[in-house]
Write an enzyme that holds these catalytic residues in place. Structure first.
Site, mmCIF file in Angstrom:
data_model
loop_
_atom_site.group_PDB
_atom_site.id
_atom_site.type_symbol
_atom_site.label_atom_id
_atom_site.label_comp_id
_atom_site.label_asym_id
_atom_site.label_seq_id
_atom_site.Cartn_x
_atom_site.Cartn_y
_atom_site.Cartn_z
ATOM 1 N NE ARG A 159 -3.546 -2.152 2.893
ATOM 2 C CZ ARG A 159 -3.324 -3.263 3.523
ATOM 3 N NH1 ARG A 159 -2.264 -3.384 3.999
ATOM 4 N NH2 ARG A 159 -4.152 -4.250 3.549
ATOM 5 C CE LYS A 190 -6.789 -0.323 4.369
ATOM 6 N NZ LYS A 190 -8.166 -0.780 3.768
ATOM 7 C CG HIS A 268 -4.899 0.397 -3.785
ATOM 8 N ND1 HIS A 268 -4.321 0.410 -2.574
ATOM 9 C CD2 HIS A 268 -6.024 -0.256 -3.584
ATOM 10 C CE1 HIS A 268 -4.784 -0.195 -1.599
ATOM 11 N NE2 HIS A 268 -5.667 -1.102 -2.308
ATOM 12 N NE ARG A 271 -3.152 -3.750 -1.230
ATOM 13 C CZ ARG A 271 -2.638 -4.460 -0.184
ATOM 14 N NH1 ARG A 271 -1.309 -4.731 -0.303
ATOM 15 N NH2 ARG A 271 -3.439 -5.077 0.685
ATOM 16 C CG HIS A 294 -6.433 -9.003 1.883
ATOM 17 N ND1 HIS A 294 -6.716 -9.221 0.546
ATOM 18 C CD2 HIS A 294 -6.257 -7.591 1.515
ATOM 19 C CE1 HIS A 294 -6.372 -8.165 -0.526
ATOM 20 N NE2 HIS A 294 -6.143 -7.240 0.227
ATOM 21 C CE1 TYR A 303 -6.792 -7.513 -6.619
ATOM 22 C CE2 TYR A 303 -6.627 -8.484 -4.600
ATOM 23 C CZ TYR A 303 -6.595 -7.301 -5.316
ATOM 24 O OH TYR A 303 -6.501 -6.149 -4.740
#
Length: 328
Positions: A159, A190, A268, A271, A294, A303
């Protein structure tokens, strides 16, 4: 994602908002961009409560549902409404911990459902063309930096907040760093979660080229006196300070145009490209989940839809029956 919009001053009547923003910034260590977005959404909450003549502590679920309907009627997308509600929900959860409210009025409120859009990813050839771009007319110092940035975003799936947080070396205060000898990037993702991702040979090569010239920045000595961040940051601007996410957006947009890409590339998108291309090559969904950081596998599963879309296009372009259908 777009750059974080400018923030107008919050209403002075609610110091609770300032306390909460300080809490998420200092104690939860949320990224500056996330704190800015929280400030915007909480300003909306203040405005809605003021219109209804309510202090924040007396807001009820019925009020929140009505305000959500107003946002939807005003054209706000379901995904945007979900982000607003998530911010409000977190705010009232904090108020509960502070014993300022007895119940969370946003707890059971959900945004309208919306179709999940596919993330935008570059084709493999376009991503490679961007990564291999060498602008002979550019300032060599900035060119070395920008090539390393592209290689890390695309080669590691970072990120932009993780990338700008990278330091030269590991330390107890570092948000992230690169261990070139081990071939790893250590980042703070995150929710304050740390993870390590491999740094490929091309990214390592670009990083070594950047590190060889990094300290040639004329503004670096003054920046070290003015702001210690400039001394430890891996990526710098010409002012000697830590390179910002906004600057990376600008550089990528200009770089994608120089590479002749039709898409205006943003961090992004690289990414997304990383995740899509690794999944196409390996079919290892769990591995891609770990590389991206994630928490939930369902976030990564989007994806697989990109991968299927890629296969469908290949079928349409190559299969004899698909060609026969087109000729009718």
């Amino acid at each position: 994602m777009n750059d974080a919009p400018a923030i107008d001053p919050l209403p002075a009547a609610d110091p609770l908002i300032d306390r909460y923003l300080a809490h998420v910034r200092v104690e939860r260590r949320l990224a500056a961009r996330t704190v800015d977005l929280y400030a915007i959404h909480l300003k909306t909450l203040c405005e809605k409560a003021a219109e209804s003549g309510l202090p924040l502590a007396r807001v009820q679920t019925a009020h929140v549902r009505r305000w959500m309907t107003q946002l939807h009627s005003a054209g706000r997308e379901p995904r945007g409404i979900a982000l607003v509600l998530s911010c409000w929900r977190s705010f009232y959860r904090w108020m509960g911990h502070e014993r300022l409210v007895e119940a969370n009025p946003v707890q059971d409120v959900r945004a309208p459902k919306a179709g999940r859009p596919l993330p935008k990813a570059l084709a493999v050839d376009d991503a490679v063309r961007l990564a291999e771009l060498h602008d002979a007319n550019a300032d060599p110092w900035a060119e070395a930096r920008d090539r390393a940035i592209v290689e890390l975003l695309y080669g590691c799936g970072l990120r932009v907040s993780e990338l700008v947080g990278l330091d030269l070396v590991a330390s107890k205060d570092a948000r992230g760093w690169i261990d070139l000898d081990a071939g790893d990037a250590h980042v703070l993702g995150k929710g304050g979660k740390r993870r390590s991702v491999p740094v490929g040979s091309k990214a390592a090569e670009a990083l070594r080229a950047w590190l060889a010239v990094r300290d040639d920045c004329a503004a670096l000595p003054a920046a070290r006196l003015r702001d210690p961040e400039g001394a430890v940051a891996l990526f710098l601007g010409r002012n000697g300070n830590r390179f910002s996410a906004h600057s990376i957006w600008k550089q990528l947009k200009a770089r994608s145009a120089k590479a002749g890409l039709n898409a205006s590339v943003h961090p992004h998108m690289l990414r997304h490209s990383f995740a899509s291309h690794v999944l196409q090559s390996s079919s290892d969904l769990r591995g891609v989940q770990e590389l991206l950081g994630h928490a939930n596998i369902t976030t990564t599963q989007v994806y697989t839809r990109l991968d299927f879309q890629h296969l469908a296009k290949a079928y349409d372009a190559a299969h004899p029956r698909a060609q026969a259908k087109k000729d009718k």
